[in-house]
Scaffold this active site. Structure first.
Site, PDB file in Angstrom:
ATOM      1  N   THR A  14       1.844  75.407   0.301  1.00 30.04           N
ATOM      2  CA  THR A  14       1.286  76.638   0.378  1.00 30.04           C
ATOM      3  C   THR A  14       0.983  77.885   0.290  1.00 30.04           C
ATOM      4  OG1 THR A  14      -0.538  75.290  -0.197  1.00 30.04           O
ATOM      5  CG2 THR A  14       0.540  74.780  -2.490  1.00 30.04           C
ATOM      6  N   ARG A  42      -7.331  70.632  -2.307  1.00 28.57           N
ATOM      7  CA  ARG A  42      -8.095  71.827  -3.386  1.00 28.57           C
ATOM      8  C   ARG A  42      -6.826  72.065  -3.956  1.00 28.57           C
ATOM      9  NH1 ARG A  42      -9.422  72.636   1.469  1.00 28.57           N
ATOM     10  NH2 ARG A  42      -7.708  73.649   2.675  1.00 28.57           N
ATOM     11  N   ARG A 102       2.897  69.812  20.522  1.00 27.49           N
ATOM     12  CA  ARG A 102       4.018  70.574  21.853  1.00 27.49           C
ATOM     13  C   ARG A 102       3.957  70.522  23.329  1.00 27.49           C
ATOM     14  NH1 ARG A 102       1.761  76.177  19.030  1.00 27.49           N
ATOM     15  NH2 ARG A 102       2.556  76.048  17.472  1.00 27.49           N
ATOM     16  N   CYS A 131       4.389  81.107  17.227  1.00 26.69           N
ATOM     17  CA  CYS A 131       5.191  82.041  17.291  1.00 26.69           C
ATOM     18  C   CYS A 131       5.499  83.316  18.527  1.00 26.69           C
ATOM     19  CB  CYS A 131       4.752  82.830  15.970  1.00 26.69           C
ATOM     20  SG  CYS A 131       2.925  83.022  16.079  1.00 26.69           S
ATOM     21  N   GLN A 158      -0.051  91.312  17.998  1.00 28.43           N
ATOM     22  CA  GLN A 158       0.629  90.088  16.791  1.00 28.43           C
ATOM     23  C   GLN A 158      -0.422  89.959  15.283  1.00 28.43           C
ATOM     24  OE1 GLN A 158       0.172  86.468  20.358  1.00 28.43           O
ATOM     25  NE2 GLN A 158       0.024  86.282  18.273  1.00 28.43           N
ATOM     26  N   SER A 161      -0.408  87.498   9.820  1.00 28.66           N
ATOM     27  CA  SER A 161      -0.363  86.828   8.457  1.00 28.66           C
ATOM     28  C   SER A 161       0.049  85.489   9.441  1.00 28.66           C
ATOM     29  CB  SER A 161       1.266  86.802   7.988  1.00 28.66           C
ATOM     30  OG  SER A 161       2.559  87.370   8.918  1.00 28.66           O
ATOM     31  N   LYS A 222      -0.890  78.610  25.248  1.00 23.73           N
ATOM     32  CA  LYS A 222       0.900  78.250  24.829  1.00 23.73           C
ATOM     33  C   LYS A 222       1.873  79.114  25.192  1.00 23.73           C
ATOM     34  CE  LYS A 222      -1.916  78.115  20.492  1.00 23.73           C
ATOM     35  NZ  LYS A 222      -1.984  78.764  19.276  1.00 23.73           N
ATOM     36  N   ARG A 244      -4.310  90.856  18.713  1.00 21.39           N
ATOM     37  CA  ARG A 244      -4.221  90.541  17.167  1.00 21.39           C
ATOM     38  C   ARG A 244      -4.483  92.798  16.689  1.00 21.39           C
ATOM     39  NH1 ARG A 244      -2.780  86.251  14.145  1.00 21.39           N
ATOM     40  NH2 ARG A 244      -4.735  85.313  15.198  1.00 21.39           N
ATOM     41  N   HIS A 251       5.787  90.134  14.198  1.00 25.43           N
ATOM     42  CA  HIS A 251       4.898  90.124  15.883  1.00 25.43           C
ATOM     43  C   HIS A 251       5.769  91.211  16.938  1.00 25.43           C
ATOM     44  CE1 HIS A 251       1.776  87.646  14.614  1.00 25.43           C
ATOM     45  NE2 HIS A 251       2.420  85.909  15.894  1.00 25.43           N
TER      46      HIS A 251
HETATM   47  P1  NAP Z   1      -2.387  79.005   5.525  1.00 23.15           P
HETATM   48  O1  NAP Z   1      -1.655  79.862   5.233  1.00 23.15           O
HETATM   49  O2  NAP Z   1      -3.891  78.606   5.138  1.00 23.15           O
HETATM   50  O3  NAP Z   1      -2.034  77.023   4.705  1.00 23.15           O
HETATM   51  C1  NAP Z   1      -2.715  76.365   5.004  1.00 23.15           C
HETATM   52  C2  NAP Z   1      -1.878  74.762   4.539  1.00 23.15           C
HETATM   53  O4  NAP Z   1      -2.005  73.723   5.065  1.00 23.15           O
HETATM   54  C3  NAP Z   1      -1.838  75.489   3.140  1.00 23.15           C
HETATM   55  O5  NAP Z   1      -0.482  74.887   1.873  1.00 23.15           O
HETATM   56  C4  NAP Z   1      -3.661  74.383   3.053  1.00 23.15           C
HETATM   57  O6  NAP Z   1      -2.874  73.918   1.915  1.00 23.15           O
HETATM   58  C5  NAP Z   1      -2.347  72.586   3.333  1.00 23.15           C
HETATM   59  N1  NAP Z   1      -3.438  72.242   3.918  1.00 23.15           N
HETATM   60  C6  NAP Z   1      -5.346  72.424   4.849  1.00 23.15           C
HETATM   61  N2  NAP Z   1      -5.425  71.239   4.794  1.00 23.15           N
HETATM   62  C7  NAP Z   1      -4.956  70.493   4.637  1.00 23.15           C
HETATM   63  C8  NAP Z   1      -5.589  69.240   4.101  1.00 23.15           C
HETATM   64  N3  NAP Z   1      -5.998  68.275   4.646  1.00 23.15           N
HETATM   65  N4  NAP Z   1      -4.097  68.033   4.226  1.00 23.15           N
HETATM   66  C9  NAP Z   1      -2.571  69.014   4.175  1.00 23.15           C
HETATM   67  N5  NAP Z   1      -3.094  69.885   3.325  1.00 23.15           N
HETATM   68  C10 NAP Z   1      -3.802  71.072   4.153  1.00 23.15           C
HETATM   69  O7  NAP Z   1      -1.930  78.497   6.957  1.00 23.15           O
HETATM   70  P2  NAP Z   1      -0.621  79.188   7.553  1.00 23.15           P
HETATM   71  O8  NAP Z   1      -0.377  80.123   8.129  1.00 23.15           O
HETATM   72  O9  NAP Z   1       0.097  78.536   6.396  1.00 23.15           O
HETATM   73  O10 NAP Z   1      -0.583  78.212   8.930  1.00 23.15           O
HETATM   74  C11 NAP Z   1      -0.550  76.462   8.536  1.00 23.15           C
HETATM   75  C12 NAP Z   1      -0.707  75.850  10.264  1.00 23.15           C
HETATM   76  O11 NAP Z   1       0.958  76.307  10.774  1.00 23.15           O
HETATM   77  C13 NAP Z   1      -1.564  76.271  11.432  1.00 23.15           C
HETATM   78  O12 NAP Z   1      -3.386  75.644  10.635  1.00 23.15           O
HETATM   79  C14 NAP Z   1      -0.763  76.596  12.669  1.00 23.15           C
HETATM   80  O13 NAP Z   1      -1.251  75.144  12.633  1.00 23.15           O
HETATM   81  C15 NAP Z   1       0.469  76.613  12.040  1.00 23.15           C
HETATM   82  N6  NAP Z   1       1.323  77.974  12.599  1.00 23.15           N
HETATM   83  C16 NAP Z   1       2.196  77.890  13.368  1.00 23.15           C
HETATM   84  C17 NAP Z   1       3.253  78.826  13.840  1.00 23.15           C
HETATM   85  C18 NAP Z   1       3.940  79.443  14.770  1.00 23.15           C
HETATM   86  O14 NAP Z   1       3.119  79.598  15.956  1.00 23.15           O
HETATM   87  N7  NAP Z   1       4.632  77.970  14.590  1.00 23.15           N
HETATM   88  C19 NAP Z   1       2.544  80.307  12.895  1.00 23.15           C
HETATM   89  C20 NAP Z   1       1.138  80.104  11.829  1.00 23.15           C
HETATM   90  C21 NAP Z   1       1.235  78.935  11.442  1.00 23.15           C
HETATM   91  P3  NAP Z   1      -4.335  73.891   0.277  1.00 23.15           P
HETATM   92  O15 NAP Z   1      -3.270  74.921  -0.334  1.00 23.15           O
HETATM   93  O16 NAP Z   1      -3.993  73.018  -0.032  1.00 23.15           O
HETATM   94  O17 NAP Z   1      -5.435  74.491   1.231  1.00 23.15           O
HETATM   95  N1  12T Z   2      -4.063  80.315  16.048  1.00 24.85           N
HETATM   96  O1  12T Z   2       0.406  77.364  15.965  1.00 24.85           O
HETATM   97  O2  12T Z   2      -4.280  82.488  14.874  1.00 24.85           O
HETATM   98  O3  12T Z   2       0.455  77.624  17.745  1.00 24.85           O
HETATM   99  O4  12T Z   2      -1.903  83.527  14.489  1.00 24.85           O
HETATM  100  C1  12T Z   2      -0.394  80.327  15.114  1.00 24.85           C
HETATM  101  C2  12T Z   2      -0.954  81.095  15.094  1.00 24.85           C
HETATM  102  C3  12T Z   2      -1.993  79.053  16.299  1.00 24.85           C
HETATM  103  C4  12T Z   2      -0.151  77.900  16.396  1.00 24.85           C
HETATM  104  C5  12T Z   2      -2.686  82.477  15.172  1.00 24.85           C
HETATM  105  C6  12T Z   2      -2.839  79.947  15.458  1.00 24.85           C
HETATM  106  C7  12T Z   2      -0.904  79.543  16.231  1.00 24.85           C
HETATM  107  C8  12T Z   2      -1.703  81.169  15.136  1.00 24.85           C
END
Ligand code: NAP
Ligand code: 12T
Length: 347
Positions: A14, A42, A102, A131, A158, A161, A222, A244, A251
């Site tokens: 989600t 949730r 990582r 990213c 950056q 999102s 990172k 940011r 980005h």
């Molecule tokens: P987001 O929009 O806040 O979405 C978070 C997602 O994680 C939602 O689907 C949420 O579900 C779920 N979640 C939260 N707590 C959970 C739990 N305890 N158990 C299962 N699911 C849970 O965040 P996002 O931007 O998609 O990013 C999510 C994560 O991806 C970040 O925290 C980061 O570690 C990683 N990320 C990596 C990169 C990268 O650089 N490659 C970039 C962005 C993000 P609900 O709808 O139920 O809250």
């Molecule tokens: N805090 O998964 O805030 O390394 O833009 C990616 C993006 C962590 C990650 C951000 C973050 C990651 C952000």
């Protein structure tokens, strides 16, 4: 692979990244026989559509991974730490988008255009880089292969999102409030779990993720550590400043590099990048052609322009690198890793 495809789970379905994972899996027709969508309690019960079919999101638990072959994790580092090994224990390969694993020695950190071969040593968990790291190494790998690379100094611009769906909402609400003459409220950026929050609308915040003892932020560290790991070069000098901006998606990076070969020209670099995998060259000052985030949203490639030779350092070059942080920076790279695993018979 079974005839129809793989049982795939998306953890964090989600979220901002999870949504793009579903779009990318559908768009690239990844072979899926069964799809399991997971979130926290949730959102359990939420209905999501994938390729015209409705799926109900379930709460992620260890048992959710029974029968799953490929699990794409994007629900934050603590969820990955809790559940990734549970998924592996049940036979799944985990492609993890968080920073949880990582830098672990036995976890490949992969950008398929750069180090696809590293997948061969996997032990069940594969990490998707940060990213900002991903788009930078996609742009620099062809240059490194042809001319060597000794130093990188990068400043990032950056999008919000990257910090999730709540950060996007915060930027939109604050922008509206400023236009309406109201006091903008901040509770998410720069770091949700920190004490202090700053306005991002009409601003620039030189902090992404938490501060480390050395004065760099974790996002900067990172970029530094992951780049060396992906390029297999601990002697590569890397410094980063991560900022940011009030941009929703995309980005941008100003990158200074020093190559090892003498007498490289801007035209040499342009020729290389013109044919590089995953790169689109957009570089023509006479036509005011250069990449910008607003025009890269929804695209898979990393866009490079503003290539200049440094005026003092004969081995120095400057580049401007832009990509959709939710696609190549996260969802697309994860799906490409899954595609590489299939191609290399590793799943
Ligand atoms: P987001 O929009 O806040 O979405 C978070 C997602 O994680 C939602 O689907 C949420 O579900 C779920 N979640 C939260 N707590 C959970 C739990 N305890 N158990 C299962 N699911 C849970 O965040 P996002 O931007 O998609 O990013 C999510 C994560 O991806 C970040 O925290 C980061 O570690 C990683 N990320 C990596 C990169 C990268 O650089 N490659 C970039 C962005 C993000 P609900 O709808 O139920 O809250
Ligand atoms: N805090 O998964 O805030 O390394 O833009 C990616 C993006 C962590 C990650 C951000 C973050 C990651 C952000």
């Amino acid at each position: 692979m079974s005839l129809k495809g793989y049982h795939v789970a998306v953890v964090g379905a989600t979220g901002a990244v999870g949504t793009q994972m579903l779009n990318t899996l559908a768009d690239r027709e990844f072979p899926i026989s069964k799809l399991t969508l997971l979130s926290s309690k949730r959102s359990a019960g939420t209905k999501l559509t994938f390729k015209g079919q409705e799926y109900t999101v379930e709460e992620a638990t260890p048992e959710s991974f029974e029968g799953v072959q490929i699990a794409l994790f994007s629900a934050g580092g603590s969820v990955s730490k809790q559940l990734a090994k549970e998924a592996v224990k049940r036979g799944a390969i985990v492609i993890d988008n968080t920073s949880a694993f990582r830098m672990d020695k036995d976890v490949p950190l992969v950008v398929p255009e750069v180090n696809e071969e590293d997948l061969k040593g996997h032990n069940g968990i594969i990490a998707n880089p940060n990213c900002s790291t991903i788009q930078m190494v996609v742009a620099l790998q062809p240059i490194r292969q042809a001319f060597g690379l000794s130093k990188i100094i990068v400043s990032t611009y950056q999008a919000v999102s990257g910090a999730g769906a709540q950060a996007i909402e915060e930027l939109k609400q604050q922008s509206q409030d400023v236009l309406d003459g109201k006091e903008p409220q901040a509770s998410i950026l720069p770091v949700k779990s920190d004490e202090k929050h700053y306005q991002i609308a009409y601003n620039a915040i030189p902090q992404i993720d938490k501060f480390q003892e050395n004065g760099f932020t974790f996002e900067e560290m990172k970029m530094i550590n992951e780049t060396k790991k992906i390029m297999h070069d601990d002697s590569l000098q890397v410094a980063a400043t991560c900022v940011r901006l009030p941009v929703v998606t995309g980005h941008s990076e100003s990158v200074f590099i020093q190559v090892e070969k003498d007498d490289v020209s801007v035209e040499d670099v342009r020729q290389l990048l013109k044919d590089a995998p995953g790169v689109t060259l957009q570089d023509d000052p006479s036509k005011q052609l250069y990449p910008m985030p607003a025009y890269c949203v929804g695209k898979y490639d990393t866009f490079v322009g503003r290539i200049r030779k440094d005026l003092d350092n004969p081995r120095g070059f400057h580049l401007w690198v832009v990509s959709d942080n939710l696609l190549k920076g996260a969802a697309l790279n994860s799906v490409q890793i899954a595609e590489s695993l299939v191609k290399l018979n590793l799943v």
